[in-house]
Design an enzyme around this catalytic site. Structure first.
Site: not given
Ligand SMILES: *Cc1c(COP(=O)(O)O)cnc(C)c1O
Length: 386
Positions: A177, A205, A236
């Protein structure tokens, strides 16, 4: 306040590690009002530009009229609506797995999988650069955690070999990330299978972005049925909120029975699920969003290289610019905002010491000239021309 909170906060400020929230007005998008100032944003995870898409908003409004706002209870009490159930079927079908289970957030999905599958005497294997939610899932578990250096599959393999008889779970980000690089899925799956471990990939992602049709990391590597356990977030690229885990029927049934963050929390609002169904339809239908994104990524990288900017080896919309010290990352981020560009500085403990960076993200709604303008500003600030 007592007990040293104030001095700890002041120390954070002095070392450039203090974090503050900026207030946005209006919808998420590449053009946003932040702290009262109109700016061009390069830090959202709304990669496909769906968070404020008219069809997604309309689906949300229609479902709110039908279901109201709150879901009222957890999925196992009486909060599991037809909108949730339909979305689970659509998601399972999209990622090519027998079943999918919605969670309220990706953070909770990661915690839930570990809580349902592992206990004392079991082992978890994680890449050092994994997202905090994966690490927290392991830290909160009685299973033992082994962290291997970033992408060091030899260390992973030797760790698995000596792991003993308990259950074994390998957990990795699909797209890292804060770096944007990819986990080598084919080799990871091979190693996990040979060693009798489950492989779980957090494709927060990759979902919607990777692969010809946006099915994520498995499609990118053309590996059907891998990983064993797939977790994707919906806040996302899908532009809404929530997350899901996909896999075989026994896995999903085990999560329904035992994932604590599934059992003991209120279900997502049904209208969020309905909005996600609409956004999933756009993820499938609008291949141009992924193509545009790929074009912008290539353009950004070649133009940045010409300017001598230090990028990381990433082919995804996450294009971090390595800066080093946190104070310098903040100074560049502040300088960008004065020029109307929003790029957040990412500092320890989110990333390792000495690797503070500007985490630049691209979105299908950016235009080539937006990218060029950002690069001009970066060139001036990074190379001290400003
Ligand atoms: C954003 C993210 C999460 C968390 O997801 P949310 O739905 O925002 O709690 C988990 N893993 C990764 C790799 C992320 O980038």
């Amino acid at each position: 306040m007592k007990q040293g909170l104030g001095s700890a906060l002041r120390a954070k400020q002095a070392s450039g590690l203090y974090r503050r929230r900026r207030i946005t007005e209006g919808p998420q998008g590449v053009r946003q009002v932040v702290d009262g100032q109109q700016c061009l944003s390069f830090c959202s995870n709304d990669y496909l530009g769906l968070a404020n898409h008219a069809e997604v908003v309309a689906a949300f409004q229609k479902a709110a009229a039908e279901y109201g706002v709150g879901s009222g209870a957890s999925h196992l009490i009486n909060g599991h609506s037809l909108a949730h159930h339909r979305l689970e079927e659509e998601l399972a079908d999209f990622v090519g797995r027998p079943k999918a289970l919605l969670f309220s957030t990706g953070y909770m999905a990661n915690l839930g999988v570990v809580s349902a599958l592992l206990g004392r005497g079991d082992r978890i294997f994680q890449d050092r650069l994994n997202h905090a939610s994966l690490i927290d899932a392991a830290v909160g578990s009685p299973a033992k955690l082994f962290r291997y250096p970033h992408l060091d599959l030899q260390r992973l393999e030797s760790g698995l070999r000596i792991a003993g008889t308990g259950r074994k779970l390998v957990m990795t980000d699909g797209v890292f990330s804060m770096d944007g690089d990819l986990a080598p899925l084919p080799r990871l799956q091979e190693i996990a299978s040979e060693q009798g471990a489950w492989l779980m990939v957090d494709d927060a992602h990759g979902f919607g972005v990777l692969g010809q049709t946006g099915r994520g990391i498995g499609e990118h590597f053309q590996l059907e049925g891998s990983p064993d356990i797939l977790m994707c977030t919906l806040g996302k690229a899908a532009g809404t909120f929530g997350a899901f885990v996909a896999g075989d029927g026994e896995l999903i049934e085990t999560l329904i029975q035992g994932a604590r963050t599934y059992l003991y929390t209120t279900a997502l609002p049904p209208a969020v699920a309905a909005a996600t169904s609409a956004s999933l339809a756009l993820v499938k239908k609008d291949g141009w969003r992924r193509e545009k994104l790929r074009y912008l990524i290539r353009h950004f990288r070649s133009a940045a290289r010409q300017l001598g900017l230090r990028l990381l080896p990433s082919e995804t919309p996450i294009q971090p610019l390595l800066v080093g010290e946190p104070g310098r990352a903040v100074a560049i981020s502040d300088g960008l905002l004065r020029r109307g560009y929003l790029v957040t500085a990412i500092r320890p403990p989110t990333v390792p010491e000495g690797s503070s960076r500007l985490r630049i993200t691209l979105c299908a709604d950016h235009e080539e000239q937006d990218v060029d303008q950002l690069l001009d500003a970066l060139d001036a600030l990074v190379h001290g021309l400003a």
